[in-house]
Design a protein around this motif. Structure first.
Motif, PDB file in Angstrom:
ATOM      1  N   ASP A  71      54.414  47.416   6.494  1.00 28.42           N
ATOM      2  CA  ASP A  71      53.853  46.883   7.723  1.00 28.42           C
ATOM      3  C   ASP A  71      54.935  46.918   8.800  1.00 28.42           C
ATOM      4  O   ASP A  71      56.112  47.141   8.500  1.00 28.42           O
ATOM      5  CB  ASP A  71      53.410  45.437   7.478  1.00 28.42           C
ATOM      6  N   PHE A  72      54.568  46.714  10.062  1.00 25.91           N
ATOM      7  CA  PHE A  72      55.567  46.535  11.116  1.00 25.91           C
ATOM      8  C   PHE A  72      55.143  45.386  11.996  1.00 25.91           C
ATOM      9  O   PHE A  72      53.959  45.084  12.127  1.00 25.91           O
ATOM     10  CB  PHE A  72      55.810  47.819  11.933  1.00 25.91           C
ATOM     11  N   SER A  73      56.128  44.709  12.574  1.00 21.79           N
ATOM     12  CA  SER A  73      55.815  43.599  13.469  1.00 21.79           C
ATOM     13  C   SER A  73      55.974  44.044  14.914  1.00 21.79           C
ATOM     14  O   SER A  73      56.733  44.960  15.224  1.00 21.79           O
ATOM     15  CB  SER A  73      56.704  42.388  13.175  1.00 21.79           C
ATOM     16  N   VAL A  74      55.232  43.371  15.787  1.00 25.40           N
ATOM     17  CA  VAL A  74      55.257  43.638  17.223  1.00 25.40           C
ATOM     18  C   VAL A  74      55.648  42.336  17.910  1.00 25.40           C
ATOM     19  O   VAL A  74      54.985  41.319  17.741  1.00 25.40           O
ATOM     20  CB  VAL A  74      53.873  44.097  17.725  1.00 25.40           C
ATOM     21  N   SER A  75      56.749  42.370  18.665  1.00 28.07           N
ATOM     22  CA  SER A  75      57.207  41.199  19.428  1.00 28.07           C
ATOM     23  C   SER A  75      57.212  41.562  20.900  1.00 28.07           C
ATOM     24  O   SER A  75      57.660  42.647  21.277  1.00 28.07           O
ATOM     25  CB  SER A  75      58.619  40.790  18.997  1.00 28.07           C
ATOM     26  N   LEU A  76      56.722  40.658  21.738  1.00 28.30           N
ATOM     27  CA  LEU A  76      56.616  40.898  23.177  1.00 28.30           C
ATOM     28  C   LEU A  76      57.528  39.944  23.930  1.00 28.30           C
ATOM     29  O   LEU A  76      57.604  38.758  23.599  1.00 28.30           O
ATOM     30  CB  LEU A  76      55.169  40.690  23.618  1.00 28.30           C
ATOM     31  N   PHE A  77      58.202  40.467  24.972  1.00 30.41           N
ATOM     32  CA  PHE A  77      59.145  39.669  25.745  1.00 30.41           C
ATOM     33  C   PHE A  77      58.893  39.817  27.237  1.00 30.41           C
ATOM     34  O   PHE A  77      58.607  40.907  27.724  1.00 30.41           O
ATOM     35  CB  PHE A  77      60.590  40.081  25.428  1.00 30.41           C
ATOM     36  N   THR A  78      59.032  38.710  27.975  1.00 24.26           N
ATOM     37  CA  THR A  78      58.857  38.699  29.429  1.00 24.26           C
ATOM     38  C   THR A  78      60.067  39.355  30.106  1.00 24.26           C
ATOM     39  O   THR A  78      61.081  39.610  29.455  1.00 24.26           O
ATOM     40  CB  THR A  78      58.739  37.258  29.958  1.00 24.26           C
ATOM     41  N   PRO A  79      59.988  39.570  31.413  1.00 29.09           N
ATOM     42  CA  PRO A  79      61.147  40.097  32.135  1.00 29.09           C
ATOM     43  C   PRO A  79      62.375  39.188  32.050  1.00 29.09           C
ATOM     44  O   PRO A  79      63.485  39.623  32.320  1.00 29.09           O
ATOM     45  CB  PRO A  79      60.653  40.199  33.584  1.00 29.09           C
ATOM     46  N   TYR A  80      62.171  37.941  31.660  1.00 30.54           N
ATOM     47  CA  TYR A  80      63.276  36.987  31.571  1.00 30.54           C
ATOM     48  C   TYR A  80      63.842  36.889  30.164  1.00 30.54           C
ATOM     49  O   TYR A  80      64.697  36.055  29.894  1.00 30.54           O
ATOM     50  CB  TYR A  80      62.818  35.611  32.064  1.00 30.54           C
ATOM     51  N   GLY A  81      63.315  37.700  29.232  1.00 30.57           N
ATOM     52  CA  GLY A  81      63.827  37.733  27.872  1.00 30.57           C
ATOM     53  C   GLY A  81      63.208  36.724  26.933  1.00 30.57           C
ATOM     54  O   GLY A  81      63.539  36.670  25.761  1.00 30.57           O
ATOM     55  N   ALA A  82      62.285  35.906  27.423  1.00 32.08           N
ATOM     56  CA  ALA A  82      61.628  34.911  26.578  1.00 32.08           C
ATOM     57  C   ALA A  82      60.445  35.553  25.853  1.00 32.08           C
ATOM     58  O   ALA A  82      59.875  36.535  26.335  1.00 32.08           O
ATOM     59  CB  ALA A  82      61.141  33.745  27.429  1.00 32.08           C
ATOM     60  N   PRO A  83      60.039  34.994  24.708  1.00 29.12           N
ATOM     61  CA  PRO A  83      58.823  35.495  24.056  1.00 29.12           C
ATOM     62  C   PRO A  83      57.649  35.405  25.026  1.00 29.12           C
ATOM     63  O   PRO A  83      57.539  34.471  25.807  1.00 29.12           O
ATOM     64  CB  PRO A  83      58.635  34.555  22.867  1.00 29.12           C
ATOM     65  N   PHE A  84      56.776  36.379  24.969  1.00 27.45           N
ATOM     66  CA  PHE A  84      55.646  36.485  25.879  1.00 27.45           C
ATOM     67  C   PHE A  84      54.512  35.576  25.429  1.00 27.45           C
ATOM     68  O   PHE A  84      54.174  35.529  24.257  1.00 27.45           O
ATOM     69  CB  PHE A  84      55.179  37.937  25.908  1.00 27.45           C
ATOM     70  N   ALA A  85      53.905  34.859  26.351  1.00 31.41           N
ATOM     71  CA  ALA A  85      52.730  34.003  26.130  1.00 31.41           C
ATOM     72  C   ALA A  85      52.971  32.992  25.030  1.00 31.41           C
ATOM     73  O   ALA A  85      52.391  33.027  23.965  1.00 31.41           O
ATOM     74  CB  ALA A  85      51.498  34.853  25.833  1.00 31.41           C
ATOM     75  N   ARG A  86      53.854  32.066  25.326  1.00 27.10           N
ATOM     76  CA  ARG A  86      54.187  31.013  24.356  1.00 27.10           C
ATOM     77  C   ARG A  86      52.924  30.400  23.764  1.00 27.10           C
ATOM     78  O   ARG A  86      51.914  30.285  24.425  1.00 27.10           O
ATOM     79  CB  ARG A  86      55.021  29.936  25.026  1.00 27.10           C
ATOM     80  N   ASP A  87      53.016  30.008  22.510  1.00 24.79           N
ATOM     81  CA  ASP A  87      51.929  29.429  21.728  1.00 24.79           C
ATOM     82  C   ASP A  87      50.860  30.447  21.350  1.00 24.79           C
ATOM     83  O   ASP A  87      49.938  30.133  20.629  1.00 24.79           O
ATOM     84  CB  ASP A  87      51.264  28.247  22.444  1.00 24.79           C
ATOM     85  N   GLU A  88      50.929  31.663  21.848  1.00 25.76           N
ATOM     86  CA  GLU A  88      49.957  32.680  21.474  1.00 25.76           C
ATOM     87  C   GLU A  88      50.648  33.890  20.863  1.00 25.76           C
ATOM     88  O   GLU A  88      50.220  34.414  19.849  1.00 25.76           O
ATOM     89  CB  GLU A  88      49.133  33.095  22.691  1.00 25.76           C
ATOM     90  N   TYR A  89      51.727  34.349  21.496  1.00 21.44           N
ATOM     91  CA  TYR A  89      52.448  35.537  21.028  1.00 21.44           C
ATOM     92  C   TYR A  89      53.930  35.246  20.843  1.00 21.44           C
ATOM     93  O   TYR A  89      54.749  36.148  20.901  1.00 21.44           O
ATOM     94  CB  TYR A  89      52.293  36.686  22.030  1.00 21.44           C
ATOM     95  N   ASP A  90      54.299  33.999  20.652  1.00 20.54           N
ATOM     96  CA  ASP A  90      55.722  33.686  20.583  1.00 20.54           C
ATOM     97  C   ASP A  90      56.333  34.007  19.224  1.00 20.54           C
ATOM     98  O   ASP A  90      57.525  33.868  19.036  1.00 20.54           O
ATOM     99  CB  ASP A  90      56.006  32.237  20.984  1.00 20.54           C
ATOM    100  N   ALA A  91      55.528  34.468  18.289  1.00 17.13           N
ATOM    101  CA  ALA A  91      56.040  34.939  17.002  1.00 17.13           C
ATOM    102  C   ALA A  91      55.599  36.391  16.838  1.00 17.13           C
ATOM    103  O   ALA A  91      54.555  36.791  17.368  1.00 17.13           O
ATOM    104  CB  ALA A  91      55.482  34.083  15.871  1.00 17.13           C
ATOM    105  N   PRO A  92      56.377  37.188  16.131  1.00 19.35           N
ATOM    106  CA  PRO A  92      55.960  38.582  15.911  1.00 19.35           C
ATOM    107  C   PRO A  92      54.584  38.644  15.254  1.00 19.35           C
ATOM    108  O   PRO A  92      54.220  37.792  14.457  1.00 19.35           O
ATOM    109  CB  PRO A  92      57.036  39.118  14.967  1.00 19.35           C
TER     110      PRO A  92
END
Length: 186
Positions: A71-92
């Protein structure tokens, strides 16, 4: 002491939690343009993709042609380096749960977003990523149906319809060529 530098190449800041040595490959996605192939040839390394986004933009991210045997994980980050959409996409998110795509919430700001593709365990290989605008249409409760074509991997649509609380409606599909794992959420 201070200084300056000039480069003809992109300046890439690696997201928090990763080191430059962890990135096997990096590339760029452009909304509604050609997909990008990410290759991770060494176990324990990751692929990095970047895309320019605009505040409020609604996008979907699709994945096809994976040669990664694990499998592979997908992690998303904002322009500020924080995880994207906290509480929804903050984990891979693992690819086996994505059904080929990720629905992104409205982008919170203008800037360059980053996506980390990380094969699990000893996995190596490639995957193709596609970034698409969400298609929007209005449905009618009477009359002809609304044609809809989703022509890109992982592309999604938002269809609105004028209903009242408690109103019963029926929703039907004809001449569909969607894959068997296609989902409809109301």
């Amino acid at each position: 002491t201070g200084g300056s530098a000039t480069s003809s190449a992109d300046f890439v800041v690696i997201p928090r939690g990763y080191a430059v040595a962890n990135v096997a490959t990096n590339g760029t996605l452009v909304v509604d343009q050609a997909p990008a192939r990410v290759t991770v040839p060494t176990a324990g390394k990751v692929g990095l993709l970047r895309f320019a986004g605009t505040k409020g933009q609604r996008l979907s991210l699709g994945f096809t042609g994976s040669t990664i045997p694990t499998d592979f994980s997908v992690s998303l980050f904002t322009p500020y380096g924080a995880p994207f959409a906290r509480d929804e996409y903050d984990a891979p998110r693992l690819s086996k749960y994505l059904d080929g795509g990720v629905e992104l919430p409205p982008l919170p700001s203008n800037g360059v977003y980053q996506i980390i593709i990380a094969p699990t365990g000893t996995g190596t290989g490639s995957v193709t990523a596609t970034l698409s605008s969400r298609i929007t249409r209005a449905l009618s409760l009477t009359g002809n149906g609304t044609p809809l074509t989703l022509g890109r991997a992982g592309q999604q649509a938002e269809l609105s319809l004028p209903v009242s609380a408690g109103q019963r409606i029926g929703l039907g599909f004809t001449a569909s060529s969607f894959a068997p794992n296609t989902t409809v959420t109301l």
